[in-house]
Design a protein around this motif. Structure first.
Motif, PDB file in Angstrom:
ATOM      1  N   ARG A  66       0.839  -1.203   0.000  1.00 47.80           N
ATOM      2  CA  ARG A  66       0.000   0.000   0.000  1.00 47.80           C
ATOM      3  C   ARG A  66       0.872   1.252   0.000  1.00 47.80           C
ATOM      4  NH1 ARG A  66      -1.471   3.301   3.799  1.00 47.80           N
ATOM      5  NH2 ARG A  66      -0.818   1.942   5.493  1.00 47.80           N
ATOM      6  N   SER A  67       1.909   1.270   0.823  1.00 51.65           N
ATOM      7  CA  SER A  67       2.827   2.403   0.886  1.00 51.65           C
ATOM      8  C   SER A  67       3.543   2.605  -0.453  1.00 51.65           C
ATOM      9  CB  SER A  67       3.845   2.170   2.000  1.00 51.65           C
ATOM     10  OG  SER A  67       4.812   3.172   2.014  1.00 51.65           O
ATOM     11  N   PHE A  68       3.933   1.519  -1.088  1.00 53.29           N
ATOM     12  CA  PHE A  68       4.597   1.587  -2.388  1.00 53.29           C
ATOM     13  C   PHE A  68       3.687   2.215  -3.434  1.00 53.29           C
ATOM     14  CE2 PHE A  68       4.924  -0.793  -6.464  1.00 53.29           C
ATOM     15  CZ  PHE A  68       6.053  -0.166  -6.970  1.00 53.29           C
ATOM     16  N   VAL A  69       2.435   1.772  -3.474  1.00 51.62           N
ATOM     17  CA  VAL A  69       1.486   2.303  -4.457  1.00 51.62           C
ATOM     18  C   VAL A  69       1.241   3.790  -4.208  1.00 51.62           C
ATOM     19  CG1 VAL A  69      -0.899   2.166  -5.281  1.00 51.62           C
ATOM     20  CG2 VAL A  69       0.417   0.075  -4.930  1.00 51.62           C
ATOM     21  N   GLU A  70       1.132   4.189  -2.944  1.00 50.94           N
ATOM     22  CA  GLU A  70       0.937   5.608  -2.620  1.00 50.94           C
ATOM     23  C   GLU A  70       2.129   6.442  -3.100  1.00 50.94           C
ATOM     24  OE1 GLU A  70       0.235   5.844   1.577  1.00 50.94           O
ATOM     25  OE2 GLU A  70      -1.820   5.110   1.415  1.00 50.94           O
ATOM     26  N   LYS A  71       3.336   5.962  -2.817  1.00 55.42           N
ATOM     27  CA  LYS A  71       4.532   6.683  -3.251  1.00 55.42           C
ATOM     28  C   LYS A  71       4.608   6.746  -4.772  1.00 55.42           C
ATOM     29  CE  LYS A  71       7.558   5.498   0.632  1.00 55.42           C
ATOM     30  NZ  LYS A  71       8.760   4.716   1.024  1.00 55.42           N
TER      31      LYS A  71
ATOM     32  N   VAL B 220       4.606  10.178  -8.063  1.00 61.59           N
ATOM     33  CA  VAL B 220       5.878  10.400  -8.745  1.00 61.59           C
ATOM     34  C   VAL B 220       5.675  11.265  -9.977  1.00 61.59           C
ATOM     35  CG1 VAL B 220       7.943   9.241  -9.567  1.00 61.59           C
ATOM     36  CG2 VAL B 220       6.394   8.003  -8.144  1.00 61.59           C
ATOM     37  N   LYS B 221       6.648  12.122 -10.224  1.00 60.21           N
ATOM     38  CA  LYS B 221       6.566  13.009 -11.372  1.00 60.21           C
ATOM     39  C   LYS B 221       7.595  12.662 -12.454  1.00 60.21           C
ATOM     40  CE  LYS B 221       4.414  16.806  -9.061  1.00 60.21           C
ATOM     41  NZ  LYS B 221       3.216  16.154  -8.740  1.00 60.21           N
ATOM     42  N   SER B 222       8.600  11.834 -12.103  1.00 59.48           N
ATOM     43  CA  SER B 222       9.613  11.487 -13.094  1.00 59.48           C
ATOM     44  C   SER B 222       9.806   9.971 -13.168  1.00 59.48           C
ATOM     45  CB  SER B 222      10.952  12.154 -12.749  1.00 59.48           C
ATOM     46  OG  SER B 222      11.519  11.574 -11.614  1.00 59.48           O
ATOM     47  N   PHE B 223      10.266   9.559 -14.339  1.00 63.72           N
ATOM     48  CA  PHE B 223      10.507   8.144 -14.570  1.00 63.72           C
ATOM     49  C   PHE B 223      11.620   7.618 -13.666  1.00 63.72           C
ATOM     50  CE2 PHE B 223      12.631   4.705 -16.953  1.00 63.72           C
ATOM     51  CZ  PHE B 223      11.570   3.802 -17.009  1.00 63.72           C
ATOM     52  N   GLU B 224      12.666   8.405 -13.472  1.00 60.98           N
ATOM     53  CA  GLU B 224      13.798   8.003 -12.637  1.00 60.98           C
ATOM     54  C   GLU B 224      13.364   7.777 -11.195  1.00 60.98           C
ATOM     55  OE1 GLU B 224      14.017  10.748 -14.679  1.00 60.98           O
ATOM     56  OE2 GLU B 224      15.166   9.731 -16.237  1.00 60.98           O
TER      57      GLU B 224
ATOM     58  N   GLN C   9      10.514   1.829  -7.074  1.00 61.24           N
ATOM     59  CA  GLN C   9      10.267   0.416  -7.370  1.00 61.24           C
ATOM     60  C   GLN C   9      11.440  -0.453  -6.909  1.00 61.24           C
ATOM     61  OE1 GLN C   9       9.494  -0.411 -11.483  1.00 61.24           O
ATOM     62  NE2 GLN C   9       8.745  -2.473 -11.045  1.00 61.24           N
ATOM     63  N   THR C  10      12.652   0.012  -7.116  1.00 65.57           N
ATOM     64  CA  THR C  10      13.839  -0.722  -6.680  1.00 65.57           C
ATOM     65  C   THR C  10      13.867  -0.833  -5.157  1.00 65.57           C
ATOM     66  OG1 THR C  10      15.057   0.090  -8.609  1.00 65.57           O
ATOM     67  CG2 THR C  10      16.365  -0.781  -6.783  1.00 65.57           C
ATOM     68  N   GLU C  11      13.568   0.261  -4.492  1.00 68.24           N
ATOM     69  CA  GLU C  11      13.525   0.260  -3.024  1.00 68.24           C
ATOM     70  C   GLU C  11      12.470  -0.722  -2.504  1.00 68.24           C
ATOM     71  OE1 GLU C  11      11.731   3.252   0.286  1.00 68.24           O
ATOM     72  OE2 GLU C  11      13.071   4.164  -1.197  1.00 68.24           O
ATOM     73  N   TYR C  12      11.304  -0.715  -3.157  1.00 65.80           N
ATOM     74  CA  TYR C  12      10.227  -1.626  -2.749  1.00 65.80           C
ATOM     75  C   TYR C  12      10.628  -3.086  -2.969  1.00 65.80           C
ATOM     76  CZ  TYR C  12       5.959  -4.346  -2.935  1.00 65.80           C
ATOM     77  OH  TYR C  12       5.017  -5.319  -2.735  1.00 65.80           O
ATOM     78  N   ALA C  13      11.227  -3.385  -4.107  1.00 68.54           N
ATOM     79  CA  ALA C  13      11.638  -4.755  -4.407  1.00 68.54           C
ATOM     80  C   ALA C  13      12.675  -5.245  -3.394  1.00 68.54           C
ATOM     81  CB  ALA C  13      12.190  -4.854  -5.821  1.00 68.54           C
TER      82      ALA C  13
END
Length: 120
Positions: free
Chosen positions: A56-61, A65-69, A75-79
């Motif tokens: 849920r926290s990942f989806v909220e973050k 997001v405003k940039s692809f980077e 996503q890397t942090e979540y994984a």
């Protein structure tokens, strides 16, 4: 009573004592056995809850997001976090399964010790 009957009677009474001890051990183990299942259920529930909250926290973050980077970074942090949580919780649950197996086999530990090899 003949000597043969007395000897047979003595063997039966001495054999019943270890049997009673085994039943007592099995009964004591059966009362602790459900606690092992409860611990497993709690561990699975805790892992599921943590995993859901992290997702849920990942989806909220990710939705803000405003940039692809930045999206790749989140996503890397979540994984990485999800993998670390999975490994940690899997080890904990594996240890609980090991404890449960030890508890379930404990009553059977003395079954072979009380038998004698003269009964062929």
């Amino acid at each position: 009573m003949s000597n043969a009957n007395r000897n047979n009677s003595n063997q039966n009474s001495t054999q019943q004592e270890p049997d009673k001890e085994r039943v007592d051990v099995a009964t004591a183990s059966s009362t602790t056995f459900p606690a092992g299942f409860q611990a497993l259920a709690t561990a699975y529930g805790d892992y599921t809850k943590k995993s859901f909250e992290d997702t849920r926290s990942f989806v909220e973050k990710l939705s803000g997001v405003k940039s692809f980077e930045k999206a790749i970074e989140i996503q890397t942090e979540y994984a990485k976090t999800a993998y670390e949580t999975f490994v940690t919780e899997s080890q904990k649950i594996g240890a609980l399964y090991g404890d449960l197996a030890k508890q379930s086999y404990k009553p059977f530990g003395g079954f072979g010790a009380g038998t004698n090899s003269t009964n062929r």
